[in-house]
Design a protein around this motif. Structure first.
Motif, mmCIF file in Angstrom:
data_model
loop_
_atom_site.group_PDB
_atom_site.id
_atom_site.type_symbol
_atom_site.label_atom_id
_atom_site.label_comp_id
_atom_site.label_asym_id
_atom_site.label_seq_id
_atom_site.Cartn_x
_atom_site.Cartn_y
_atom_site.Cartn_z
ATOM 1 N N GLU A 226 0.929 -1.202 -0.128
ATOM 2 C CA GLU A 226 -0.047 0.133 0.081
ATOM 3 C C GLU A 226 0.923 1.113 0.081
ATOM 4 O O GLU A 226 1.903 1.173 0.282
ATOM 5 C CB GLU A 226 -1.018 0.113 1.213
ATOM 6 N N THR A 227 0.236 2.474 -0.473
ATOM 7 C CA THR A 227 0.893 3.554 -0.464
ATOM 8 C C THR A 227 1.165 4.212 0.822
ATOM 9 O O THR A 227 0.003 4.563 1.518
ATOM 10 C CB THR A 227 0.208 4.472 -1.221
ATOM 11 N N ILE A 228 2.162 4.118 1.619
ATOM 12 C CA ILE A 228 2.324 4.590 3.105
ATOM 13 C C ILE A 228 3.328 5.658 3.051
ATOM 14 O O ILE A 228 4.605 5.619 2.543
ATOM 15 C CB ILE A 228 2.990 3.385 3.918
ATOM 16 N N GLU B 1 6.039 2.121 -2.657
ATOM 17 C CA GLU B 1 4.794 2.076 -3.413
ATOM 18 C C GLU B 1 4.395 3.790 -3.502
ATOM 19 O O GLU B 1 3.878 4.070 -4.322
ATOM 20 C CB GLU B 1 3.790 1.250 -2.779
ATOM 21 N N ARG C 9 -10.680 8.337 7.962
ATOM 22 C CA ARG C 9 -10.728 8.032 6.416
ATOM 23 C C ARG C 9 -11.768 8.915 5.712
ATOM 24 O O ARG C 9 -12.703 9.284 6.183
ATOM 25 C CB ARG C 9 -11.195 6.701 6.258
ATOM 26 N N ARG D 155 -12.530 10.580 1.322
ATOM 27 C CA ARG D 155 -12.143 10.521 0.043
ATOM 28 C C ARG D 155 -11.507 11.961 -0.395
ATOM 29 O O ARG D 155 -12.338 12.914 -0.062
ATOM 30 C CB ARG D 155 -13.347 10.465 -0.623
ATOM 31 N N ALA E 228 -8.628 9.280 -4.455
ATOM 32 C CA ALA E 228 -7.917 8.529 -3.671
ATOM 33 C C ALA E 228 -8.776 8.443 -2.252
ATOM 34 O O ALA E 228 -9.310 9.420 -1.807
ATOM 35 C CB ALA E 228 -6.525 8.751 -3.497
ATOM 36 N N ASP E 229 -8.957 7.216 -1.609
ATOM 37 C CA ASP E 229 -9.226 7.305 -0.205
ATOM 38 C C ASP E 229 -7.770 7.516 0.719
ATOM 39 O O ASP E 229 -6.916 6.674 0.532
ATOM 40 C CB ASP E 229 -9.867 5.784 0.193
ATOM 41 N N MET F 29 -1.989 6.738 4.696
ATOM 42 C CA MET F 29 -2.199 5.592 3.382
ATOM 43 C C MET F 29 -3.037 5.934 2.593
ATOM 44 O O MET F 29 -4.150 6.651 2.760
ATOM 45 C CB MET F 29 -2.587 4.253 3.963
ATOM 46 N N LEU F 30 -2.615 5.792 1.074
ATOM 47 C CA LEU F 30 -3.700 6.149 -0.069
ATOM 48 C C LEU F 30 -4.028 5.100 -0.748
ATOM 49 O O LEU F 30 -3.040 4.296 -1.214
ATOM 50 C CB LEU F 30 -2.866 7.184 -1.000
ATOM 51 N N MET F 31 -5.480 4.887 -0.792
ATOM 52 C CA MET F 31 -5.995 3.461 -1.362
ATOM 53 C C MET F 31 -6.965 3.975 -2.328
ATOM 54 O O MET F 31 -7.313 4.885 -2.296
ATOM 55 C CB MET F 31 -6.252 3.112 -0.172
ATOM 56 N N ASP F 32 -6.939 2.985 -3.253
ATOM 57 C CA ASP F 32 -8.222 3.021 -4.238
ATOM 58 C C ASP F 32 -7.992 4.150 -5.076
ATOM 59 O O ASP F 32 -8.995 5.151 -5.261
ATOM 60 C CB ASP F 32 -9.493 3.144 -3.586
#
Length: 253
Positions: A22-24, A39, A86, A88, A97-98, A117-120
């Motif tokens: 994951e993007t951390i 990432e 969390r 968006r 990104a989330d 963290m950036l997800m989705d």
């Protein structure tokens, strides 16, 4: 719940974070970016030029404020964090990104830093396409139930996009098939909130403009108590059967 166990001495914590996939990003208690995993490096290298940076290495040592439209709001949120936050976000109106922000608390319950963290992560165009697909998937089935009569069972949440899509579809159907009555079944709606009330009223008003009558059915006793503010000219029945009997009676007059 406290952490348990012990990380083996041959495993470096930052190396462990690097292989998660994951993007951390890690920032200190002053919101200064101090570290990012590979990432994050890969993703943020594409984002860096949007902020006038040559690559994401120039983000190290920068405040997180520099990447927010409203830094003061971001600081207010961060100061109140007691657990994971969390939301968006939109990056320069190009990337969605989330973002998940978790404070790293000290033994005295003070934040020593933050894990971000950036997800989705998707582009704005892909996000729009995703939303349009969701609207289609949530489209309401329109059922022919009697002469010049259609029924719409409403289920789930309704935002402006879904409501606009529904009204446009129903209006087209009414005009094409010369529909006179539209039964809206509310048995799938648990609470008649202000937003739902407004959208139903908009539906009834719009149908009235083209000469179609809106009839609400599937009204539970609980729902009936909260529906009283709706236009009293709208016929309301507890079941679809009763609503259909009303339409047949009107057509036979």
């Amino acid at each position: 719940m406290p952490a348990i166990g012990k990380i083996p001495e041959n495993i470096h914590v930052l190396n462990a974070l690097d292989v998660i996939g994951e993007t951390i990003i890690i920032a200190d208690s002053s919101y200064i970016i101090r570290w990012m995993n590979s990432e994050a490096y890969r993703l943020l290298n594409q984002v860096a030029p949007m902020y006038g940076l040559s690559d994401c290495r120039e983000m190290i040592g920068e405040s997180m404020d520099a990447f927010h439209k409203n830094p003061q709001h971001q600081k207010t949120v961060m100061k109140k964090l007691a657990g994971t936050h969390r939301t968006r976000i939109s990056i320069r109106n190009q990337v969605m990104a989330d973002i998940v922000v978790t404070p790293i608390m000290s033994d005295s319950d003070e934040p020593e830093g933050y894990i971000v963290m950036l997800m989705d992560v998707t582009t704005q165009a892909a996000e729009q396409q995703k939303n349009e697909q969701l609207i289609k998937e949530l489209s309401i089935p329109i059922l022919n139930v009697w002469d010049k009569t259609i029924a719409l069972p409403l289920i789930g949440a309704f935002d402006k996009s879904r409501t606009d899509h529904l009204i446009a579809t129903v209006l087209m159907r009414c005009v094409e098939e010369k529909i006179e009555y539209v039964l809206i079944d509310l048995s799938g709606i648990k609470e008649f909130e202000d937003q739902i009330r407004h959208q139903i009223q908009m539906m009834t008003d719009t149908l009235d403009l083209i000469g179609a009558t809106c009839i609400l059915v599937g009204i539970s006793p609980k729902l009936a108590m909260s529906i009283v503010q709706l236009d009293s000219n709208t016929p309301i029945f507890s079941t679809t059967h009763e609503g259909l009997k009303h339409i047949i009676h009107l057509q036979n007059q």
